[in-house]
Scaffold this active site. Structure first.
Site, mmCIF file in Angstrom:
data_model
loop_
_atom_site.group_PDB
_atom_site.id
_atom_site.type_symbol
_atom_site.label_atom_id
_atom_site.label_comp_id
_atom_site.label_asym_id
_atom_site.label_seq_id
_atom_site.Cartn_x
_atom_site.Cartn_y
_atom_site.Cartn_z
ATOM 1 N N HIS A 1 -5.773 2.929 1.702
ATOM 2 C CA HIS A 1 -4.870 3.855 1.884
ATOM 3 C C HIS A 1 -5.718 4.627 3.476
ATOM 4 O O HIS A 1 -4.972 4.895 4.352
ATOM 5 C CB HIS A 1 -4.993 5.122 1.181
ATOM 6 C CG HIS A 1 -4.247 4.533 -0.285
ATOM 7 N ND1 HIS A 1 -3.382 3.720 -0.378
ATOM 8 C CD2 HIS A 1 -4.693 4.767 -1.597
ATOM 9 C CE1 HIS A 1 -3.204 3.276 -1.812
ATOM 10 N NE2 HIS A 1 -3.871 4.130 -2.520
ATOM 11 N N ASP B 1 1.012 -1.307 0.027
ATOM 12 C CA ASP B 1 0.090 0.061 -0.305
ATOM 13 C C ASP B 1 1.137 1.018 -0.091
ATOM 14 O O ASP B 1 1.832 1.371 0.967
ATOM 15 C CB ASP B 1 -0.931 0.060 1.113
ATOM 16 C CG ASP B 1 -1.838 1.122 1.280
ATOM 17 O OD1 ASP B 1 -1.399 2.408 0.983
ATOM 18 O OD2 ASP B 1 -2.937 0.864 1.486
ATOM 19 N N HIS B 2 1.039 1.854 -1.144
ATOM 20 C CA HIS B 2 2.114 3.044 -1.350
ATOM 21 C C HIS B 2 1.971 4.109 -0.284
ATOM 22 O O HIS B 2 2.930 4.774 -0.075
ATOM 23 C CB HIS B 2 1.889 3.455 -2.730
ATOM 24 C CG HIS B 2 1.053 4.595 -3.081
ATOM 25 N ND1 HIS B 2 -0.204 4.220 -3.221
ATOM 26 C CD2 HIS B 2 1.331 5.855 -2.953
ATOM 27 C CE1 HIS B 2 -0.863 5.417 -3.542
ATOM 28 N NE2 HIS B 2 -0.105 6.310 -3.351
ATOM 29 N N GLU C 1 -8.019 15.303 -3.767
ATOM 30 C CA GLU C 1 -7.049 15.379 -4.614
ATOM 31 C C GLU C 1 -7.608 16.155 -5.897
ATOM 32 O O GLU C 1 -8.874 16.382 -6.042
ATOM 33 C CB GLU C 1 -6.967 14.040 -5.658
ATOM 34 C CG GLU C 1 -6.462 12.825 -4.905
ATOM 35 C CD GLU C 1 -6.271 11.663 -5.414
ATOM 36 O OE1 GLU C 1 -5.179 11.521 -6.092
ATOM 37 O OE2 GLU C 1 -7.157 10.783 -5.538
HETATM 38 C C1 BG6 Z 1 -4.172 5.321 -5.731
HETATM 39 C C2 BG6 Z 1 -5.241 5.653 -6.530
HETATM 40 O O1 BG6 Z 1 -3.765 4.009 -5.067
HETATM 41 O O2 BG6 Z 1 -3.562 6.330 -5.196
HETATM 42 C C3 BG6 Z 1 -5.504 6.944 -7.316
HETATM 43 O O3 BG6 Z 1 -5.595 4.437 -7.326
HETATM 44 C C4 BG6 Z 1 -5.122 7.919 -6.332
HETATM 45 O O4 BG6 Z 1 -6.818 7.096 -7.821
HETATM 46 C C5 BG6 Z 1 -3.875 7.855 -5.681
HETATM 47 O O5 BG6 Z 1 -4.843 9.241 -7.157
HETATM 48 C C6 BG6 Z 1 -3.342 8.722 -4.466
HETATM 49 O O6 BG6 Z 1 -2.043 8.363 -4.009
HETATM 50 P P1 BG6 Z 1 -1.304 9.803 -3.585
HETATM 51 O O7 BG6 Z 1 0.152 9.213 -3.328
HETATM 52 O O8 BG6 Z 1 -1.084 10.697 -4.871
HETATM 53 O O9 BG6 Z 1 -1.953 10.296 -2.794
#
Ligand code: BG6
Length: 511
Positions: free
Chosen positions: A261, A198-199, A237
């Site tokens: 997330h 989960d990034h 976003e």
């Molecule tokens: C991804 C989603 O996992 O996370 C995207 O699929 C989203 O829709 C993104 O834009 C958001 O990641 P970050 O790191 O830009 O907050």
């Protein structure tokens, strides 16, 4: 504020900054965006920081017809655009010479035979000792088939070296499919070989939630229902769905952001202090929070959740088209691009403390933050003064793009009359530590090379998260179509999102 002496670093901390194990990283789907934007720049940063073993090699696998030289040329051209720091030519050359490529169809067993032969060669040439990790940067429909093929080719048995597999979200699209995916891949892999990424957990500011809470003595005693009024998590976003309409229109914001997330953010914010940084000790505490998130009944879904879809509007001064006009989105799409909800954690620490969350696309501002609102002080002392109300204290963890922490409190406005003004105490990451910008994948790749799964999702966590989200999706699916779009791009979602908090005499914190 100064960084106090003697604060120890954590976890990969227990590895005291040694390089990752000798190994080969194999990326399936290597010609995609993730490889060039994140994975290669992250490997470069690790190499630069001496955290990549000298005995390392990378193999890209994808359908595109290319040989190793052509793949290296492509990456050489792209790295300039995506590296997070200025490239050191010698360092880059060292890494780029360790990059190999195999082209082919993921369903074709020949690809895995070729891979097996190449890996054996790399073990000799680069001394990678039979340690391999496979990164599935592919569409989820390939997860099980690729893992099956790896199993059939004997590439995941750990007789000669360790073998690990990283998969990217989505882990299923509901509870049943997540269970099936877990069951399928565990026919071939042991749970300890599976690294579900989960990034968000790669972000420094997200990792800092644990340090902030547990490396400081002053916050934990007040981190509970006695002192906290409610918590708000915002992940907003400004971008729309960009070119991802095909995926997004079948997923929607709830599936895309919440069980992964946002639940990570909730569990790190709400968990009990773990007794060590061992992967399962930390994840057990997170899992307890997920299990304590009370799934909603049908009526609660109606009264505690809000969904929206953006129509055309203006974001950051630019005209934006409606979601339904985005490429590869159905013109009558019912998919939500905004979600807000109120959740409760049913345990002693958090009983009756609402956790409000909201996330969406095409909102006015990019901001990920966790706001902890404390209970108001008693007004008693100020009854006979010019002060008509006391503002509650608020602690905000700013996760991105601003990275820092702020605490708001009331201070006396200078002058003969007692008046109170709201002030902020701010900590900004940029003022400290001198850290070089990172992609957010460094720590995750490094931990995988060390066999540390703390920041990766365990199967029970994934399934429990779906268990909470699924009833919401089910009720939404059963209702007659919503009147979408219901918010203009560039606004904070539909009016119901504000009403959700107004009903509780609260409002969203937007700062
Ligand atoms: C991804 C989603 O996992 O996370 C995207 O699929 C989203 O829709 C993104 O834009 C958001 O990641 P970050 O790191 O830009 O907050």
């Amino acid at each position: 504020m100064q960084l106090a002496d003697g604060i120890a670093t954590a976890n990969s901390a227990t590895n005291a900054g040694r390089p990752g194990d000798p190994c080969v990283m194999v990326i399936f789907g290597a010609s995609g965006d993730l490889t060039k934007r994140k994975l290669i720049p992250a490997l470069y940063n690790l190499a630069k920081d001496n955290l990549l073993s000298k005995d390392f090699a990378l193999v890209g696998v994808a359908r595109n017809e290319m040989n190793t030289d052509e793949f290296r040329d492509m990456i050489n051209k792209e790295i300039g655009d995506f590296a997070t720091t200025k490239l050191d030519p010698q360092q880059w050359e060292w890494l780029s010479k360790r990059i190999y490529y195999i082209s082919g169809d993921f369903a074709d067993p020949v690809v895995y035979q070729n891979l097996s032969t190449l890996l054996a060669t790399l073990d000799k040439e680069h001394n990678t000792r039979g340690n391999y990790f496979f990164y599935l940067a592919t569409s989820p429909s390939f997860f099980a088939p690729v893992i099956n093929q790896l199993g059939a080719a004997g590439l995941v048995s750990e007789e000669n070296g360790w073998r690990r597999v990283i998969i990217e979200k989505p882990f299923g699209r509901d509870y049943d499919s997540a269970r099936k995916l877990n069951k399928d891949i565990r026919k071939v892999l042991d749970e300890k070989q599976i690294y579900r990424i989960d990034h968000y957990l790669g972000k420094e500011t997200v990792q800092n939630i644990l340090v902030f809470r547990f490396a400081n003595g002053i916050f934990e005693p007040i981190w509970n229902r006695r002192y906290i009024d409610h918590i708000q998590i915002t992940v907003s976003e400004t971008v729309g769905v960009e070119q991802r309409g095909m995926y997004y229109d079948t997923a929607g914001t709830l599936r895309d952001m919440v069980p992964n997330h946002i639940f990570q953010l909730i569990s790190l914010t709400a968990m009990e202090p773990p007794v060590s940084f061992d992967a399962d000790v930390v994840r057990d505490e997170q899992a307890k929070i997920l299990r304590a998130l009370t799934p909603m009944n049908d009526e609660e879904v109606l009264s505690r959740t809000v969904r929206g879809q953006y129509g055309e509007g203006i974001v950051k001064g630019q005209k934006v088209q409606a979601y339904r006009s985005e490429p590869m989105v159905a013109p009558d799409s019912r998919t939500e691009t905004f979600v807000a909800m109120k959740l409760f954690i049913d345990n002693w620490r958090w009983a009756d403390v609402p956790f409000y969350l909201r996330t969406g696309k095409s909102l006015p501002k990019r901001a990920t933050q966790i706001a902890i609102q404390f209970k108001r002080a008693p007004f008693v002392l100020f009854r006979k003064t010019a002060v008509d109300r006391l503002e509650p204290n608020r602690l905000i963890l700013h996760l991105q793009p601003d990275e820092g922490i702020s605490l708001s409190f009331g201070a006396k406005i200078p002058g003969p009359v007692v008046q109170i003004g709201g002030v902020n105490m701010n900590f900004n990451y940029t003022d400290y530590f001198n850290a070089t910008p990172q992609t957010g994948y460094e720590r995750l790749l490094y931990d995988c090379m060390l066999g540390d799964a703390t920041l990766f999702q365990r199967s029970d966590m994934v399934e429990t998260a779906w268990h909470v989200v699924a009833p919401i999706q089910d009720v939404w699916d059963a209702l007659p179509p919503r009147k979408f779009p219901n918010y203009a791009a560039g606004t904070w979602g539909p009016p119901e999102a504000d009403e959700l908090l107004a009903k509780d005499h609260r409002h969203w914190i937007t700062e």
